[in-house]
Design a protein around this motif. Structure first.
Motif, PDB file in Angstrom:
ATOM      1  N   PHE A   1       0.822  -1.214   0.000  1.00  0.00           N
ATOM      2  CA  PHE A   1       0.000   0.000   0.000  1.00  0.00           C
ATOM      3  C   PHE A   1       0.859   1.269   0.000  1.00  0.00           C
ATOM      4  O   PHE A   1       0.515   2.254  -0.607  1.00  0.00           O
ATOM      5  N   TYR A   2       1.951   1.218   0.745  1.00  0.00           N
ATOM      6  CA  TYR A   2       2.830   2.383   0.893  1.00  0.00           C
ATOM      7  C   TYR A   2       4.249   1.895   0.654  1.00  0.00           C
ATOM      8  O   TYR A   2       4.803   1.157   1.472  1.00  0.00           O
ATOM      9  N   LYS A   3       4.802   2.293  -0.499  1.00  0.00           N
ATOM     10  CA  LYS A   3       6.053   1.687  -0.966  1.00  0.00           C
ATOM     11  C   LYS A   3       7.205   1.731   0.048  1.00  0.00           C
ATOM     12  O   LYS A   3       7.894   0.718   0.216  1.00  0.00           O
ATOM     13  N   PRO A   4       7.452   2.878   0.721  1.00  0.00           N
ATOM     14  CA  PRO A   4       8.593   2.877   1.669  1.00  0.00           C
ATOM     15  C   PRO A   4       8.473   1.826   2.774  1.00  0.00           C
ATOM     16  O   PRO A   4       9.469   1.323   3.263  1.00  0.00           O
ATOM     17  N   THR A   5       7.238   1.508   3.182  1.00  0.00           N
ATOM     18  CA  THR A   5       7.049   0.501   4.243  1.00  0.00           C
ATOM     19  C   THR A   5       6.908  -0.899   3.656  1.00  0.00           C
ATOM     20  O   THR A   5       7.131  -1.891   4.351  1.00  0.00           O
ATOM     21  N   GLY A   6       6.529  -0.991   2.391  1.00  0.00           N
ATOM     22  CA  GLY A   6       6.405  -2.298   1.737  1.00  0.00           C
ATOM     23  C   GLY A   6       5.139  -3.044   2.132  1.00  0.00           C
ATOM     24  O   GLY A   6       4.181  -2.436   2.616  1.00  0.00           O
ATOM     25  N   PRO A   7       5.156  -4.386   1.978  1.00  0.00           N
ATOM     26  CA  PRO A   7       3.942  -5.186   2.234  1.00  0.00           C
ATOM     27  C   PRO A   7       3.422  -5.074   3.673  1.00  0.00           C
ATOM     28  O   PRO A   7       2.241  -5.309   3.919  1.00  0.00           O
ATOM     29  N   LEU A   8       4.286  -4.702   4.609  1.00  0.00           N
ATOM     30  CA  LEU A   8       3.830  -4.541   5.998  1.00  0.00           C
ATOM     31  C   LEU A   8       2.672  -3.540   6.084  1.00  0.00           C
ATOM     32  O   LEU A   8       1.759  -3.716   6.901  1.00  0.00           O
ATOM     33  N   SER A   9       2.707  -2.524   5.229  1.00  0.00           N
ATOM     34  CA  SER A   9       1.639  -1.504   5.264  1.00  0.00           C
ATOM     35  C   SER A   9       0.288  -2.124   4.922  1.00  0.00           C
ATOM     36  O   SER A   9      -0.718  -1.860   5.599  1.00  0.00           O
ATOM     37  N   GLY A  10       0.249  -2.976   3.909  1.00  0.00           N
ATOM     38  CA  GLY A  10      -1.012  -3.603   3.511  1.00  0.00           C
ATOM     39  C   GLY A  10      -1.459  -4.681   4.487  1.00  0.00           C
ATOM     40  O   GLY A  10      -2.639  -4.789   4.817  1.00  0.00           O
TER      41      GLY A  10
END
Lengths: 190, 110
Positions: free
Chosen positions: B49-58
């Motif tokens: 969802f949020y590229k800097p955080t990666g899959p953890l965001s989703g």
């Protein structure tokens, strides 16, 4: 005495929000168990009840601030990808840890566990604050509900402890640093 | 109302049981979604969802949505009812399972 902006955020996240949550959690467990754990517990004053309601709500806010600053402020710095050919990985903590067999598990176990287990904390404590706010002293007569809330708060303490421990160890092995520098105190050169 | 009167006629436990069970569901959702994102490339990119955080965001955003949705649904179904204590036990088991499944050596078994 200087600190980098990234270092300051790491401190706010871990030693500010996270450590404060850990300290507050033991107090909440004692209060919930002592006052609400049995129908024959000590008398509960209105002011004490209001205090515990505010206390649990502040804990929930702290837990959310901890995971949100961790995931959206610090984690992007931690997992930043270095440009090809970068020799000095000091500004890329994840890559620095993974570059040596002796430190790789700090990422593959430590960070991988920390980044997920930490989210159980705000979920658990938000539920505990909501249930307490609704039931207050009548929680005493819902023994099974009180026991479940206590169970969740215990697990939140464990989860926050795991996240905090690995956070500290990760920062020891590959600190998140960089960005502008803030001078706190200028010392005299000797 | 005095404390004894409050204790004589307690609220039904339904709203509390709904909050507890939803928290168990949310906790398990964090673990299950993180395993899915780790194992399936398509889910991993979907969770970004949020590229800097990666899959953890989703993973975490979806788990929070699942938790809140479960809480709302259960709350409106149970708020006026007395719910058996086995649901609280089930919630604690979900939480414990979520805790275990976030541990990488166990998550890697799948």
């Amino acid at each position: 005495m200087e600190i980098s902006v990234r270092g300051l955020w790491t401190m706010i996240h871990g030693m500010g929000f996270g450590a404060l949550y850990l300290m507050a959690c033991s107090g909440a467990l004692v209060e919930l168990r002592r006052r609400y754990g049995s129908p024959q517990g000590p008398e509960i004053k209105e002011a004490d009840e209001k205090f515990l309601r505010v206390y649990l709500t502040v804990m929930a806010v702290l837990a959310w601030l901890t995971v949100l600053t961790g995931a959206y402020v610090i984690y992007p710095w931690y997992r930043a990808v270095p440009p090809p050919g970068t020799a000095n990985l000091a500004s890329f903590p994840q890559r620095l840890l993974m570059s040596r067999p002796s430190t790789a598990a700090w990422h593959s176990i430590g960070m991988e566990w920390k980044e997920h287990i930490a989210w159980l904390v705000p979920i658990s404590i938000t539920m505990a604050a909501a249930v307490f706010s609704r039931y207050r002293r009548s929680l005493r007569v819902h023994a099974e509900l009180c026991a479940a809330v206590l169970g969740f708060v215990w697990i939140s303490l464990l989860a926050a402890g795991v996240a905090g421990l690995f956070g500290a160890m990760l920062d020891k092995n590959a600190p998140v640093n960089g960005g502008p520098t803030i001078t706190l105190v200028r010392g005299e050169q000797k | 109302m005095s404390a004894s009167a409050t204790q004589a006629k307690p609220n039904p436990n339904g709203a509390g049981a709904a909050a507890v069970l939803a928290a168990g569901i949310g906790s398990l959702a964090v673990a299950v979604l993180s395993i899915l994102a780790d194992k399936a490339g398509s889910i991993k990119s979907l969770m970004n969802f949020y590229k800097p955080t990666g899959p953890l965001s989703g993973v975490t955003s979806c788990a929070i949505l699942i938790w809140l949705a479960a809480w709302i649904v259960l709350h409106f179904r149970w708020r006026t009812r007395q719910i058996p204590s086995r649901f609280n036990t089930a919630a604690l088991m979900l939480l414990f399972l979520g805790l275990l499944l976030t541990f990488p050596p166990i998550a890697d078994l799948f």
